[in-house]
Design a protein around this motif. Structure first.
Motif, PDB file in Angstrom:
ATOM      1  N   THR A  33       0.663   3.764  -3.027  1.00  0.00           N
ATOM      2  CA  THR A  33       0.192   4.936  -3.040  1.00  0.00           C
ATOM      3  C   THR A  33       1.342   6.254  -3.540  1.00  0.00           C
ATOM      4  O   THR A  33       1.096   7.111  -3.910  1.00  0.00           O
ATOM      5  CB  THR A  33      -0.466   5.266  -1.542  1.00  0.00           C
ATOM      6  OG1 THR A  33      -1.119   6.652  -1.486  1.00  0.00           O
ATOM      7  CG2 THR A  33       0.824   5.396  -0.490  1.00  0.00           C
ATOM      8  N   ALA A  64      -6.365   0.410   2.357  1.00  0.00           N
ATOM      9  CA  ALA A  64      -5.862  -0.618   1.573  1.00  0.00           C
ATOM     10  C   ALA A  64      -4.827  -1.592   2.235  1.00  0.00           C
ATOM     11  O   ALA A  64      -4.467  -2.658   1.733  1.00  0.00           O
ATOM     12  CB  ALA A  64      -5.154  -0.232   0.371  1.00  0.00           C
ATOM     13  N   VAL A  88      -5.340   0.026  -3.743  1.00  0.00           N
ATOM     14  CA  VAL A  88      -5.082   1.382  -3.936  1.00  0.00           C
ATOM     15  C   VAL A  88      -5.389   1.791  -5.331  1.00  0.00           C
ATOM     16  O   VAL A  88      -5.875   2.809  -5.704  1.00  0.00           O
ATOM     17  CB  VAL A  88      -3.440   1.493  -3.820  1.00  0.00           C
ATOM     18  CG1 VAL A  88      -2.777   2.807  -4.370  1.00  0.00           C
ATOM     19  CG2 VAL A  88      -3.029   1.420  -2.229  1.00  0.00           C
ATOM     20  N   THR A 143       0.884  -1.220   0.018  1.00  0.00           N
ATOM     21  CA  THR A 143       0.061  -0.085   0.032  1.00  0.00           C
ATOM     22  C   THR A 143       0.917   1.104  -0.011  1.00  0.00           C
ATOM     23  O   THR A 143       0.669   2.255  -0.773  1.00  0.00           O
ATOM     24  CB  THR A 143      -1.010  -0.070   1.396  1.00  0.00           C
ATOM     25  OG1 THR A 143      -1.822  -1.048   0.984  1.00  0.00           O
ATOM     26  CG2 THR A 143      -1.702   1.141   1.316  1.00  0.00           C
ATOM     27  N   ASP A 191      -5.647   5.781   1.716  1.00  0.00           N
ATOM     28  CA  ASP A 191      -5.029   4.686   1.238  1.00  0.00           C
ATOM     29  C   ASP A 191      -4.373   3.648   2.185  1.00  0.00           C
ATOM     30  O   ASP A 191      -4.493   2.548   2.390  1.00  0.00           O
ATOM     31  CB  ASP A 191      -3.920   4.868   0.037  1.00  0.00           C
ATOM     32  CG  ASP A 191      -4.494   5.431  -1.084  1.00  0.00           C
ATOM     33  OD1 ASP A 191      -5.871   5.527  -1.227  1.00  0.00           O
ATOM     34  OD2 ASP A 191      -3.610   5.810  -1.939  1.00  0.00           O
ATOM     35  N   GLY A 248      -2.864  -5.293  -1.400  1.00  0.00           N
ATOM     36  CA  GLY A 248      -2.640  -4.007  -1.228  1.00  0.00           C
ATOM     37  C   GLY A 248      -2.672  -3.058  -2.224  1.00  0.00           C
ATOM     38  O   GLY A 248      -3.170  -1.903  -2.525  1.00  0.00           O
TER      39      GLY A 248
END
Length: 585
Positions: free
Chosen positions: A446, A461, A493, A442, A457, A489
């Motif tokens: 992100t 996530a 996102v 994640t 996020d 993950g």
């Protein structure tokens, strides 16, 4: 609106009353004895698919009378023929009953049973065929057999003893000196239930079987009892962990909406408090499946339903009046139970019982909740909602991160709660590893997609690994769990950053908390990944489970959203001031 709220409150109070009038005792599945001295059965007994009039505690006081009718366990599906069951303890044990029964016609029989499923059971019955005898009959993986011992006794003791993978049957005149009927080895019963039976293959006759008592005892100095109690305490601990997820985890995760923190927390409180007793009540009535005992397993199942409900609620959070959340929950629970029945209990004959790999609920809990919520928002999103942004700030997002971390901490208990005792540790560790991988991916996703870290996020996530590993958590390896969590993950996102704006425009509905990104897509991913990660998974059934769940969730969500919309819409979405007193604060 006040009248509607009052009606809902009265309904809820009535529901709680019915639930606890039905039975106030909570029965742990420990060693047990019932002497049938009361006027009604204890709550730990389950009457399966039988007419209540076939069973009586008053016709022969101090006895349980089963009126055996024209039925035979081998003639038709065994599930349709069992009279009374309760869950058997773990470990080695024996069941004993004292029976008065005088069969007059051929195939009349009554006795005790150890039952795994319709293809695996062992019975010990007093019976009349060509002669009077006690018969130990069995079906193991569709292979039937029987052995008998002659007797003319009409009052006798019957005993089935489970020791490891062996079962022996015996009868006695006094409960002390026993005559062995048969001994069977090589049985692999994982969740045996125990109980009483009485049936009759003759079409025009009946016979009364009077049971004086039914008793379960441990073998080996109480080892079975100790193991059972330990497992029950373990389940209770997990149920409290799940409750922390529901109230604190989900509750705080959803307060990221800046001006709707009180509404999000209160809606969570109300939804959980409504869904748990509502589900338990419907389950006690045998709606969509077998009647469930009033014990810790039913509570855990109810908590799973509440979790799925909160997932769905995240889609329409902030756009319903508080009373409408109750209406939505009222419709959600039977919808969820319908899908649960199809997925896990061979409902409609679509998926054989126990064949869908979904230990931690990637499909049944997460996917269903997400797409039910999407179905609702299609009916419950107004044009004004599209023009009104969902605001958050530093404080609301910090609370949301707190909720996310609580969910992260207790997620292993969530996945392990439904696992076999021997698989709980595997399920918990794989869940932790998947969550770790999702948290790292994640952060990477992100940063790459958004150029900077987006806190929404990270709060959402990072949990996608727990969603995706749910199906196969008890059936896979640590390496596979890490890989799946990492993929989940990234997928989540991508959902928040790229897919959600397009999806909302397509369905003309706003997904407030992005449940499609955290629960919907990772749930599907987890359900399908089990095909490759769980050796016992049947690819066609996993695909069928995902597809059927999607269809049932969308249809029931659309229908529920239509009903909820009849009660109007909020004038000011995402704002506590419409329903809460805020001036003095």
């Amino acid at each position: 609106m006040k009248k509607l709220t009052l009606v809902l409150y009265i309904f809820f109070i009535g529901l709680i009353s019915f639930l606890f009038i039905e039975g106030t005792k909570v029965h742990a599945s420990a060693l047990f004895e019932d002497e049938f001295d009361g006027k009604s059965l204890e709550n730990s007994w389950i009457i399966l698919r039988e007419n209540q009039s076939d069973i009586s505690l008053t016709e022969s006081p101090g006895h349980l009378r089963i009126i055996s009718k024209a039925e035979d366990l081998w003639q038709i599906n065994v599930n349709n023929k069992i009279k009374l069951l309760r869950r058997g303890p773990h470990g080695d044990f024996e069941i004993v009953a004292r029976l008065t029964y005088d069969p007059k016609e051929k195939f009349q029989q009554a006795g005790i049973i150890l039952y795994e499923d319709e293809e695996n059971y062992v019975m010990l019955t007093r019976q009349k065929d060509d002669a009077q005898h006690v018969v130990m009959s069995r079906s193991v993986s569709k292979t039937e057999g029987a052995k008998s011992a002659a007797t003319s006794l009409t009052t006798l003791y019957l005993k089935l003893t489970k020791s490891g993978e062996s079962i022996s049957g015996a009868f006695s005149t006094n409960g002390e000196t026993w005559t062995t009927v048969d001994h069977i080895s090589g049985l692999h019963f994982k969740h045996p239930q125990v109980g009483l039976v009485g049936f009759n293959a003759q079409q025009k006759t009946t016979a009364n079987a009077d049971f004086d008592f039914f008793k379960i005892s441990a073998i080996g100095g109480g080892v079975a009892s100790a193991v059972e109690e330990l497992l029950e305490v373990n389940k209770y601990n997990k149920s409290i962990h799940v409750m922390a997820m529901l109230m604190v985890g989900f509750g705080f995760l959803m307060v990221y909406v800046k001006r709707y923190g009180w509404g999000a927390a209160t809606a969570t409180y109300i939804a959980v408090s409504f869904v748990i007793p509502y589900y338990m009540y419907l389950k006690s009535k045998g709606l969509f499946g077998e009647v469930a005992e009033f014990q810790i397993d039913r509570l855990i199942l109810a908590e799973f339903c509440a979790a799925s409900m909160l997932i769905a609620m995240g889609a329409y959070l902030g756009r319903l009046k508080m009373s409408q959340y109750i209406i939505a929950a009222l419709l959600f629970v039977p919808s969820y139970m319908l899908n649960e029945w199809i997925m896990l209990d061979d409902g409609m004959g679509l998926i054989p019982k126990g064949k869908l790999i979904d230990t931690g609920g990637s499909i049944v809990i997460h996917q269903f909740g997400a797409y039910f919520g999407l179905g609702v928002i299609i009916r419950m999103t107004t044009k004004e909602d599209f023009s009104k942004g969902i605001e958050s700030d530093k404080i609301s997002n910090q609370y949301s991160m707190l909720g996310s971390m609580v969910l992260w901490i207790f997620w292993p208990s969530f996945c392990a709660a439904a696992a076999e005792a021997s698989q709980m540790v595997t399920a918990a560790i794989n869940t932790i590893l998947s969550l770790c991988a999702a948290t790292i991916s994640t952060y990477l996703a992100t940063t790459l997609i958004r150029k900077k870290i987006v806190i929404e996020d990270m709060a959402n996530a990072a949990l996608a690994g727990g969603v995706a590993i749910g199906s196969s958590c008890a059936h896979t390896t640590p390496r596979a769990a890490l890989m799946l969590g990492f993929i989940a993950g990234i997928l989540s996102v991508i959902g928040f950053a790229l897919i959600q704006p397009r999806l909302q425009k397509m369905i003309k509905g706003i997904d407030t908390c992005g449940v499609h990104n955290l629960h919907g897509m990772p749930g599907i991913l987890g359900g399908l990944a089990a095909i490759f990660m769980a050796g016992s998974a049947v690819p066609g059934l996993q695909i069928k489970g995902v597809v059927i769940t999607f269809v049932v969730a969308i249809i029931t969500g659309l229908a529920s959203g239509t009903v909820v919309s009849l009660f109007g819409h909020r004038r000011d979405s995402y704002n506590d001031e419409e329903e809460f007193v805020v001036e003095a604060h």
